[in-house]
Write a protein that holds these residues in place. Structure first.
Motif, PDB file in Angstrom:
ATOM      1  N   LEU A 171     -17.497 -56.013  16.922  1.00 23.97           N
ATOM      2  CA  LEU A 171     -17.564 -56.513  18.296  1.00 23.97           C
ATOM      3  C   LEU A 171     -16.376 -57.421  18.579  1.00 23.97           C
ATOM      4  O   LEU A 171     -15.748 -57.331  19.645  1.00 23.97           O
ATOM      5  CB  LEU A 171     -18.879 -57.258  18.522  1.00 23.97           C
ATOM      6  CG  LEU A 171     -19.061 -57.880  19.912  1.00 23.97           C
ATOM      7  CD1 LEU A 171     -18.979 -56.821  21.008  1.00 23.97           C
ATOM      8  CD2 LEU A 171     -20.388 -58.641  19.993  1.00 23.97           C
ATOM      9  N   SER A 172     -16.033 -58.264  17.618  1.00 25.92           N
ATOM     10  CA  SER A 172     -14.895 -59.172  17.794  1.00 25.92           C
ATOM     11  C   SER A 172     -13.600 -58.404  18.017  1.00 25.92           C
ATOM     12  O   SER A 172     -12.775 -58.799  18.850  1.00 25.92           O
ATOM     13  CB  SER A 172     -14.742 -60.078  16.571  1.00 25.92           C
ATOM     14  OG  SER A 172     -15.869 -60.911  16.411  1.00 25.92           O
ATOM     15  N   GLN A 173     -13.415 -57.313  17.299  1.00 25.73           N
ATOM     16  CA  GLN A 173     -12.185 -56.528  17.437  1.00 25.73           C
ATOM     17  C   GLN A 173     -12.044 -55.974  18.850  1.00 25.73           C
ATOM     18  O   GLN A 173     -10.944 -56.013  19.432  1.00 25.73           O
ATOM     19  CB  GLN A 173     -12.176 -55.390  16.410  1.00 25.73           C
ATOM     20  CG  GLN A 173     -11.946 -55.840  14.976  1.00 25.73           C
ATOM     21  CD  GLN A 173     -11.985 -54.675  13.994  1.00 25.73           C
ATOM     22  OE1 GLN A 173     -11.745 -53.535  14.358  1.00 25.73           O
ATOM     23  NE2 GLN A 173     -12.305 -54.964  12.740  1.00 25.73           N
ATOM     24  N   ARG A 174     -13.136 -55.462  19.411  1.00 25.15           N
ATOM     25  CA  ARG A 174     -13.065 -54.916  20.774  1.00 25.15           C
ATOM     26  C   ARG A 174     -12.853 -56.017  21.806  1.00 25.15           C
ATOM     27  O   ARG A 174     -12.135 -55.827  22.790  1.00 25.15           O
ATOM     28  CB  ARG A 174     -14.315 -54.103  21.092  1.00 25.15           C
ATOM     29  CG  ARG A 174     -14.381 -52.789  20.333  1.00 25.15           C
ATOM     30  CD  ARG A 174     -15.256 -51.757  21.043  1.00 25.15           C
ATOM     31  NE  ARG A 174     -16.557 -52.294  21.380  1.00 25.15           N
ATOM     32  CZ  ARG A 174     -17.545 -52.477  20.484  1.00 25.15           C
ATOM     33  NH1 ARG A 174     -17.354 -52.171  19.215  1.00 25.15           N
ATOM     34  NH2 ARG A 174     -18.705 -52.957  20.865  1.00 25.15           N
ATOM     35  N   ILE A 175     -13.472 -57.164  21.564  1.00 26.20           N
ATOM     36  CA  ILE A 175     -13.283 -58.287  22.485  1.00 26.20           C
ATOM     37  C   ILE A 175     -11.838 -58.774  22.426  1.00 26.20           C
ATOM     38  O   ILE A 175     -11.229 -59.082  23.461  1.00 26.20           O
ATOM     39  CB  ILE A 175     -14.270 -59.425  22.167  1.00 26.20           C
ATOM     40  CG1 ILE A 175     -15.692 -58.999  22.542  1.00 26.20           C
ATOM     41  CG2 ILE A 175     -13.892 -60.702  22.914  1.00 26.20           C
ATOM     42  CD1 ILE A 175     -16.771 -59.997  22.150  1.00 26.20           C
ATOM     43  N   HIS A 176     -11.255 -58.820  21.220  1.00 26.84           N
ATOM     44  CA  HIS A 176      -9.874 -59.284  21.081  1.00 26.84           C
ATOM     45  C   HIS A 176      -8.914 -58.421  21.890  1.00 26.84           C
ATOM     46  O   HIS A 176      -7.962 -58.935  22.489  1.00 26.84           O
ATOM     47  CB  HIS A 176      -9.446 -59.272  19.604  1.00 26.84           C
ATOM     48  CG  HIS A 176      -9.914 -60.472  18.854  1.00 26.84           C
ATOM     49  ND1 HIS A 176     -10.243 -60.440  17.519  1.00 26.84           N
ATOM     50  CD2 HIS A 176     -10.121 -61.756  19.248  1.00 26.84           C
ATOM     51  CE1 HIS A 176     -10.629 -61.636  17.130  1.00 26.84           C
ATOM     52  NE2 HIS A 176     -10.570 -62.450  18.152  1.00 26.84           N
ATOM     53  N   LYS A 177      -9.139 -57.121  21.924  1.00 23.71           N
ATOM     54  CA  LYS A 177      -8.274 -56.239  22.708  1.00 23.71           C
ATOM     55  C   LYS A 177      -8.280 -56.641  24.182  1.00 23.71           C
ATOM     56  O   LYS A 177      -7.233 -56.636  24.844  1.00 23.71           O
ATOM     57  CB  LYS A 177      -8.709 -54.782  22.549  1.00 23.71           C
ATOM     58  CG  LYS A 177      -8.392 -54.191  21.185  1.00 23.71           C
ATOM     59  CD  LYS A 177      -8.799 -52.724  21.119  1.00 23.71           C
ATOM     60  CE  LYS A 177      -8.489 -52.133  19.748  1.00 23.71           C
ATOM     61  NZ  LYS A 177      -8.887 -50.716  19.656  1.00 23.71           N
ATOM     62  N   GLU A 178      -9.459 -56.985  24.688  1.00 25.94           N
ATOM     63  CA  GLU A 178      -9.560 -57.410  26.084  1.00 25.94           C
ATOM     64  C   GLU A 178      -8.954 -58.796  26.284  1.00 25.94           C
ATOM     65  O   GLU A 178      -8.354 -59.066  27.323  1.00 25.94           O
ATOM     66  CB  GLU A 178     -11.018 -57.384  26.534  1.00 25.94           C
ATOM     67  CG  GLU A 178     -11.590 -55.987  26.664  1.00 25.94           C
ATOM     68  CD  GLU A 178     -10.797 -55.149  27.650  1.00 25.94           C
ATOM     69  OE1 GLU A 178     -10.662 -55.556  28.824  1.00 25.94           O
ATOM     70  OE2 GLU A 178     -10.285 -54.079  27.255  1.00 25.94           O
ATOM     71  N   GLU A 179      -9.099 -59.674  25.284  1.00 27.71           N
ATOM     72  CA  GLU A 179      -8.463 -60.991  25.375  1.00 27.71           C
ATOM     73  C   GLU A 179      -6.959 -60.839  25.561  1.00 27.71           C
ATOM     74  O   GLU A 179      -6.348 -61.521  26.389  1.00 27.71           O
ATOM     75  CB  GLU A 179      -8.739 -61.800  24.102  1.00 27.71           C
ATOM     76  CG  GLU A 179     -10.158 -62.281  23.941  1.00 27.71           C
ATOM     77  CD  GLU A 179     -10.328 -63.115  22.681  1.00 27.71           C
ATOM     78  OE1 GLU A 179      -9.309 -63.529  22.091  1.00 27.71           O
ATOM     79  OE2 GLU A 179     -11.478 -63.350  22.285  1.00 27.71           O
ATOM     80  N   HIS A 180      -6.366 -59.947  24.773  1.00 28.53           N
ATOM     81  CA  HIS A 180      -4.914 -59.766  24.815  1.00 28.53           C
ATOM     82  C   HIS A 180      -4.459 -59.183  26.155  1.00 28.53           C
ATOM     83  O   HIS A 180      -3.285 -59.327  26.523  1.00 28.53           O
ATOM     84  CB  HIS A 180      -4.463 -58.854  23.673  1.00 28.53           C
ATOM     85  CG  HIS A 180      -4.805 -59.399  22.323  1.00 28.53           C
ATOM     86  ND1 HIS A 180      -4.862 -58.606  21.195  1.00 28.53           N
ATOM     87  CD2 HIS A 180      -5.128 -60.646  21.912  1.00 28.53           C
ATOM     88  CE1 HIS A 180      -5.201 -59.351  20.164  1.00 28.53           C
ATOM     89  NE2 HIS A 180      -5.366 -60.592  20.570  1.00 28.53           N
TER      90      HIS A 180
END
Length: 205
Positions: A171-180
């Motif tokens: 979940l963190s990996q997918r959220i990080h993509k949106e953060e970037h």
């Protein structure tokens, strides 16, 4: 503002600096009218400092040890930021709670990104909180910083689905993509003068 009219950013970091890298990449691609004037970390081994040095950005290690309390530390942060002509302070994984010393010095000019859809799941371990609660969607939020914990006016959010087999890591990996994606976008809106704080709301336009 820098001499060439770009918004001067001061980025505060404690760790890897992937959001810092996303901002630098967007600037170097010509998609963001800003300049990273300095990067400051409370941790000397933060990879974010290495990222800054690689791009010729002043990388400053400011350890907490030796300061007489959080207010004294933040006063030194303010001094360094102002010495570098910083207009907008960007928190990119800075693992310290800010005091009114810096919040008041940069009122409505400090941004933070949080890995949840605020006001849900503030504070630490937001992805774990979301999974434990059983939500069907999560995401990330860019907001202006106030005196509370992840309580400032919301600038932009992105939604990420929570899958049945998600772990905190996936979940963190997918959220990080949106953060970037959304953090540079929030900075772009600021640099173009399109953000106005009206009470709890951030009006874009």
């Amino acid at each position: 503002m820098s001499d060439n009219g770009l918004v001067n950013l001061g980025v505060l970091v404690s760790g890897n600096g992937t959001n810092l890298q996303a901002i630098i990449d967007r600037i170097e691609a010509g998609a963001l009218s800003a300049r990273v004037a300095c990067v400051i970390s409370n941790k000397g081994d933060a990879r974010a400092l290495q990222r800054a040095e690689k791009h010729g950005i002043p990388a400053i290690h400011l350890p907490y040890k030796g300061f007489d309390g959080r207010e004294a530390y933040d006063a030194e942060l303010v001094r360094i930021l102002k010495d570098h002509g910083v207009e907008l302070v960007v928190l990119a994984g800075f693992m310290r709670i800010l005091t009114p010393v810096i919040i008041n010095a940069f009122s409505n000019r400090i941004m933070n990104i949080h890995p949840a859809l605020l006001p849900a799941f503030p504070g630490l371990d937001a992805q774990k909180q979301a999974l434990d609660y059983g939500v069907k969607v999560s995401g990330c939020t860019v907001h202006f910083v106030d005196a509370g914990c992840d309580t400032g006016p919301i600038i932009i959010q992105a939604v990420v689905p929570v899958l049945e087999d998600d772990t905190e890591d996936t979940l963190s990996q997918r959220i990080h993509k949106e953060e970037h994606r959304i953090y540079p976008e929030a900075i772009r809106l600021y640099s173009e003068g399109k953000l106005k704080v009206a009470g709890r709301r951030v009006v874009v336009g």
